[in-house]
Design an enzyme around this catalytic site. Sequence first.
Site, PDB file in Angstrom:
ATOM      1  N   LYS A  91       0.784  -0.877  -0.325  1.00  0.00           N
ATOM      2  CA  LYS A  91      -0.275  -0.135  -0.214  1.00  0.00           C
ATOM      3  C   LYS A  91       0.535   1.376  -0.169  1.00  0.00           C
ATOM      4  CE  LYS A  91      -3.516   2.351   2.636  1.00  0.00           C
ATOM      5  NZ  LYS A  91      -4.233   2.569   4.420  1.00  0.00           N
ATOM      6  N   LEU A 140      -9.558  -2.456  20.221  1.00  0.00           N
ATOM      7  CA  LEU A 140     -11.523  -1.755  19.412  1.00  0.00           C
ATOM      8  C   LEU A 140     -11.615  -1.997  21.226  1.00  0.00           C
ATOM      9  CD1 LEU A 140     -12.658  -3.953  17.473  1.00  0.00           C
ATOM     10  CD2 LEU A 140     -12.271  -1.500  16.756  1.00  0.00           C
TER      11      LEU A 140
HETATM   12  C1  FAD Z   1     -16.174  -1.366  10.322  1.00  0.00           C
HETATM   13  C2  FAD Z   1     -14.129  -1.400  10.446  1.00  0.00           C
HETATM   14  C3  FAD Z   1     -13.216  -1.746   9.352  1.00  0.00           C
HETATM   15  C4  FAD Z   1     -12.059  -1.917  10.444  1.00  0.00           C
HETATM   16  N1  FAD Z   1     -11.111  -1.333   9.134  1.00  0.00           N
HETATM   17  C5  FAD Z   1      -9.590  -1.012   9.609  1.00  0.00           C
HETATM   18  C6  FAD Z   1      -8.581  -0.905   8.627  1.00  0.00           C
HETATM   19  O1  FAD Z   1      -9.186  -1.278   7.921  1.00  0.00           O
HETATM   20  N2  FAD Z   1      -7.548  -1.390   9.405  1.00  0.00           N
HETATM   21  C7  FAD Z   1      -7.011  -1.054  10.976  1.00  0.00           C
HETATM   22  O2  FAD Z   1      -6.331  -1.030  11.419  1.00  0.00           O
HETATM   23  N3  FAD Z   1      -8.355  -0.879  11.540  1.00  0.00           N
HETATM   24  C8  FAD Z   1      -9.445  -1.422  10.649  1.00  0.00           C
HETATM   25  N4  FAD Z   1     -10.315  -1.633  12.038  1.00  0.00           N
HETATM   26  C9  FAD Z   1     -10.172  -1.617  13.259  1.00  0.00           C
HETATM   27  C10 FAD Z   1      -9.205  -3.072  12.908  1.00  0.00           C
HETATM   28  O3  FAD Z   1     -10.413  -3.665  12.992  1.00  0.00           O
HETATM   29  C11 FAD Z   1      -9.146  -3.620  14.847  1.00  0.00           C
HETATM   30  O4  FAD Z   1      -8.075  -2.233  15.365  1.00  0.00           O
HETATM   31  C12 FAD Z   1      -8.058  -4.746  14.847  1.00  0.00           C
HETATM   32  O5  FAD Z   1      -8.997  -5.981  14.349  1.00  0.00           O
HETATM   33  C13 FAD Z   1      -8.336  -5.430  16.767  1.00  0.00           C
HETATM   34  O6  FAD Z   1      -9.565  -5.491  17.266  1.00  0.00           O
HETATM   35  P1  FAD Z   1      -9.446  -6.321  18.889  1.00  0.00           P
HETATM   36  O7  FAD Z   1      -8.708  -7.526  18.207  1.00  0.00           O
HETATM   37  O8  FAD Z   1      -9.997  -5.548  19.057  1.00  0.00           O
HETATM   38  O9  FAD Z   1     -10.417  -7.029  18.798  1.00  0.00           O
HETATM   39  P2  FAD Z   1     -12.237  -8.518  18.041  1.00  0.00           P
HETATM   40  O10 FAD Z   1     -11.205  -9.286  16.679  1.00  0.00           O
HETATM   41  O11 FAD Z   1     -13.192  -8.521  18.275  1.00  0.00           O
HETATM   42  O12 FAD Z   1     -11.147  -9.291  18.797  1.00  0.00           O
HETATM   43  C14 FAD Z   1     -12.132  -9.583  20.370  1.00  0.00           C
HETATM   44  C15 FAD Z   1     -11.505 -11.277  21.116  1.00  0.00           C
HETATM   45  O13 FAD Z   1     -12.155 -10.764  22.188  1.00  0.00           O
HETATM   46  C16 FAD Z   1     -12.830 -12.805  22.122  1.00  0.00           C
HETATM   47  N5  FAD Z   1     -13.495 -12.427  23.735  1.00  0.00           N
HETATM   48  C17 FAD Z   1     -14.577 -11.119  23.457  1.00  0.00           C
HETATM   49  N6  FAD Z   1     -15.980 -11.600  24.823  1.00  0.00           N
HETATM   50  C18 FAD Z   1     -15.189 -12.745  25.108  1.00  0.00           C
HETATM   51  C19 FAD Z   1     -14.753 -13.380  26.483  1.00  0.00           C
HETATM   52  N7  FAD Z   1     -16.300 -13.299  26.827  1.00  0.00           N
HETATM   53  N8  FAD Z   1     -14.749 -14.406  26.460  1.00  0.00           N
HETATM   54  C20 FAD Z   1     -13.300 -14.633  25.945  1.00  0.00           C
HETATM   55  N9  FAD Z   1     -12.522 -14.335  24.712  1.00  0.00           N
HETATM   56  C21 FAD Z   1     -13.887 -13.308  24.275  1.00  0.00           C
HETATM   57  C22 FAD Z   1     -13.571 -12.832  21.183  1.00  0.00           C
HETATM   58  O14 FAD Z   1     -12.839 -14.253  21.105  1.00  0.00           O
HETATM   59  C23 FAD Z   1     -11.804 -12.211  20.771  1.00  0.00           C
HETATM   60  O15 FAD Z   1     -10.972 -12.993  19.908  1.00  0.00           O
HETATM   61  C24 FAD Z   1     -12.003  -1.493  11.313  1.00  0.00           C
HETATM   62  C25 FAD Z   1     -12.598  -1.834  12.419  1.00  0.00           C
HETATM   63  C26 FAD Z   1     -14.013  -1.744  12.233  1.00  0.00           C
HETATM   64  C27 FAD Z   1     -14.817  -2.258  13.252  1.00  0.00           C
END
Ligand code: FAD
Length: 506
Positions: free
Chosen positions: A79, A335
């Site tokens: 990119k 997130l």
């Molecule tokens: C629409 C959208 C588009 C995006 N596009 C981009 C992009 O282009 N570039 C970028 O940098 N970022 C982007 N992001 C942000 C990016 O997706 C996130 O920052 C990144 O994926 C991190 O997500 P996460 O790991 O915090 O959460 P998640 O992927 O939601 O992971 C959460 C984890 O917690 C676990 N969990 C939750 N509750 C429990 C429970 N009770 N018990 C056990 N485990 C649990 C789940 O099993 C999972 O493993 C985007 C976000 C969105 C919403």
Amino acid sequence: MEDKKVRKIVIVGGGTAGWMAASALSQLLPAGHSYQLIESDQISTIGVGEATIPSIRNFNLHLGIDENDFIRATQGTFKLGIEFVNWGKKGDNYIHGFGSVGRDQPTANFYQYWLKMNQMGHAPTMEPFSINTVAARMGRFSRGRPDLPNSPLSDLSYAFHFDAGLYARYLRTYSEARGVQRIEGKIVGTVLREGDGFIEAVVMENGQRIEADFFIDCSGLVGLLIEQALHTGYEDWSHWLPCDRAIAVPCETAGSMQALTRSTAHSAGWQWRIPLQHRTGNGHVFSSRFMEPAEAEKILMNNLEGKPLAEPRLLKFVTGKRKQTWNKNCVAIGLSGGFMEPLESTSIHMVKTALMRLITFFPDCGFDQVDIDTFNRLCDNEYAQIRDFLICHYKVNARDDSDFWRYVQEMEVPAALQRKLDLFASHGRILRENEELFPEDSWLQVMHGQGMRPRSYNPVVDQRSPEEIADFLHNTAAVIRKCVDAMPGHLDFIRANCQAPVKKAA
Ligand SMILES: Cc1cc2nc3c(=O)[nH]c(=O)nc-3n(C[C@H](O)[C@H](O)[C@H](O)COP(=O)(O)OP(=O)(O)OC[C@H]3O[C@@H](n4cnc5c(N)ncnc54)[C@H](O)[C@@H]3O)c2cc1C
């Protein structure tokens, strides 16, 4: 003292944030800590987050990850920037390329010279002066050449697109090889310590209690520990960034394979297009105040370049951040800490900076409030600066075809952003303050791309005659063009260096 030492670390969540945390902490903290990562197969990861900015390369570098191996494993592509379609007004098209625009001079930056010529009726466009933009438009890509210090190729800045699920899997293998223990299961409760309310343990669905000294909350939007257990509170920024929904769908790869994320503005938001080796990621980010999900889905599906590969998925979010990223013995990363729409692909970057900051302020014996407060202040600054850059895309805009666009143009913006806009509007000056993520040339490309034109230029450039400036611009563009002509095509580069195994897209 020794018995208060922070040794046992539990990471809650196995999305991108969780596995990035596991990889970074297990690799970069000294020996003597233990790591457990809890994730639940019943709760899926967000499954989007596939476009990045160049700082991701530093993250990989810190971990000692081989770039070609990583691209192959994640069906990745390169990119060079983001193409904005229909943003300033319908029919507009500009690129925010990473890296510099032209060659800054000791007394004024390149833009000031361009601006003077533009105001004299010459130099109609800035595109030829960004090597990233020229290369991306021509479908070319190569890595930088630090061995050529005087060439625009020396600091060629690039990032990646990748499959988020494959990236998490890749980092899981990496982390497990460094001793991280993965625990599968759902957390159903949290035990707080009497007296200070620190988290003592999480309780699993099977009744198991898992204790730790320090908890990293990577549980996604629910904020399982930081919010549900600690009630930290959330700052809601929807009045400045009103998009609060996204519909995501992958499709077969068709159309160009430029090294670009594309963002196409629609009447109540915008659509992303992220080209991977095995498929293209798409999504429509929109405001539910101004558009129904059914209409947003229709717009998205009508604007796909290839056959959809899955059912569209609706995601809901509230733009903003936790009032404290670090609260007691819990740090929220990813997130769970907050979210701003992916217009400039900043979320994964913010996972990286939060982790690096955490390593800088990592607790030794117990928790020192001054470390926590400093960490939180730095996170707040970073969030606010990125927020303002995103708001700028909406505020500086001449679209008048919907209530959504009229609202964002008329809204009052944060004072720091208004100062930036006023400064640029007068003489095209841009100030980067307090280690801000986006450099002057990023602001420039967006404000200019969205149609903003300063009233005048910095008079210091009058030191050079218009003929000298014209030569300077001509030579700069010619050198860039020569470098790009010698680059391979983006796809050819991938085929030669990091082609992924042919895989049926999920
Ligand atoms: C629409 C959208 C588009 C995006 N596009 C981009 C992009 O282009 N570039 C970028 O940098 N970022 C982007 N992001 C942000 C990016 O997706 C996130 O920052 C990144 O994926 C991190 O997500 P996460 O790991 O915090 O959460 P998640 O992927 O939601 O992971 C959460 C984890 O917690 C676990 N969990 C939750 N509750 C429990 C429970 N009770 N018990 C056990 N485990 C649990 C789940 O099993 C999972 O493993 C985007 C976000 C969105 C919403």
